[in-house]
Scaffold this active site. Structure first.
Site, short mmCIF file in Angstrom:
data_model
loop_
_atom_site.label_atom_id
_atom_site.label_comp_id
_atom_site.label_asym_id
_atom_site.label_seq_id
_atom_site.Cartn_x
_atom_site.Cartn_y
_atom_site.Cartn_z
CD GLU A 28 -3.04 0.36 0.14
OE1 GLU A 28 -2.62 1.26 -0.54
OE2 GLU A 28 -4.39 0.07 0.04
CG ASP A 29 -0.79 4.78 -1.70
OD1 ASP A 29 -1.67 3.98 -1.37
OD2 ASP A 29 -1.22 5.57 -2.38
CG ASP A 67 -5.68 8.52 6.22
OD1 ASP A 67 -6.02 8.71 7.41
OD2 ASP A 67 -5.55 9.49 5.31
C1 PRP Z 1 -5.68 5.53 -0.60
C2 PRP Z 1 -4.43 4.28 -0.45
C3 PRP Z 1 -5.33 3.45 0.37
C4 PRP Z 1 -6.39 4.11 1.26
C5 PRP Z 1 -5.97 4.53 2.59
O1 PRP Z 1 -6.53 5.38 -1.58
O2 PRP Z 1 -4.07 4.08 -1.75
O3 PRP Z 1 -5.85 2.37 -0.44
O4 PRP Z 1 -6.31 5.60 0.47
O5 PRP Z 1 -6.69 5.00 3.51
P1 PRP Z 1 -7.48 4.39 4.53
O6 PRP Z 1 -6.47 3.85 5.34
O7 PRP Z 1 -8.07 5.68 5.24
O8 PRP Z 1 -8.58 3.39 4.18
P2 PRP Z 1 -7.43 6.24 -2.44
O9 PRP Z 1 -8.88 5.82 -1.88
O10 PRP Z 1 -7.10 7.53 -2.39
O11 PRP Z 1 -7.41 5.98 -3.88
P3 PRP Z 1 -6.30 5.58 -5.01
O12 PRP Z 1 -5.50 4.62 -4.53
O13 PRP Z 1 -6.64 5.50 -6.30
O14 PRP Z 1 -5.66 7.09 -4.83
#
Ligand code: PRP
Length: 188
Positions: free
Chosen positions: A106-107, A110
């Site tokens: 995961e990037d 959060d």
């Molecule tokens: C981001 C990231 C995770 C998620 C983390 O994805 O890549 O998958 O948010 O957030 P959390 O811990 O609050 O669930 P995003 O929904 O922004 O989509 P993307 O990867 O397409 O940018």
């Protein structure tokens, strides 16, 4: 071979500072790759990421690992905007992971709700092992407890873009991670 750059691209107007430079990210990804290589000696590794943000990290991490690697991708989207944690799969993995050594890449983690949900889906498919490798850990925002086996950096509760992370689809291709300015945050 990775294209070499004389300098990183200039900071977009919407950002106020580079939080993690390209060099710091590169070095840390190499360390994470070494750690995975040690942990998964003699095993085939299945690196899975959730589109789209994890793409850049996955690509660099996979090349920093020295065991046989296969890649697979999922995509999820919120069921209803504003209802965090309730997500649906919009693209499933292509391959079966039963008996596989899986690392969910995961990037950013959060709230932890996305990873938590994806982990429960993957666990139900009986992989041999299942771990999380996250580049960024915004742990002050955590709602769901997520076991992160390999973590790149702990970061503060700031909106960050770059290295896969976006603002309405933009800035993913910045080679560094930068904080969004207060102005841009208000305008978004
Ligand atoms: C981001 C990231 C995770 C998620 C983390 O994805 O890549 O998958 O948010 O957030 P959390 O811990 O609050 O669930 P995003 O929904 O922004 O989509 P993307 O990867 O397409 O940018």
């Amino acid at each position: 071979m990775k294209a070499s750059r004389v300098a990183s691209p200039p900071l977009p107007e919407a950002c106020d500072e580079v939080l993690l430079s390209e060099e710091r990210i590169t070095l840390r990804v190499l360390e994470l790759g070494k750690a995975l290589t040690q942990d998964y000696q003699g095993r085939d590794l299945r690196l899975v990421t959730v589109l789209r943000g994890g793409l850049f990290f996955l690509a660099d991490l996979a090349r920093a690992v020295d065991v046989p690697v296969q890649l697979d991708f999922m995509a999820v989207s919120p069921y209803a905007p504003g209802r965090g944690g309730v997500v649906r799969v919009t693209k499933d993995l292509d391959d079966d992971i039963t008996g596989a050594s899986v690392v969910l890449v995961e990037d950013v983690v959060d709230t932890g709700l996305t990873v938590n949900y994806v982990l429960s889906l993957l666990r139900a498919r009986d992989p041999r092992s299942l771990e999380v490798c996250a580049l960024l850990d915004k742990d002050v925002r955590r709602i769901a407890d997520v076991p992160i086996a390999h973590r790149g950096f702990r970061i503060p509760d700031r909106f960050v873009v770059g290295y896969g992370l976006d603002l309405r689809g933009r800035y993913r291709n910045l080679p560094y991670v930068a904080t969004l300015s207060e102005d841009a945050l208000e305008r978004r």
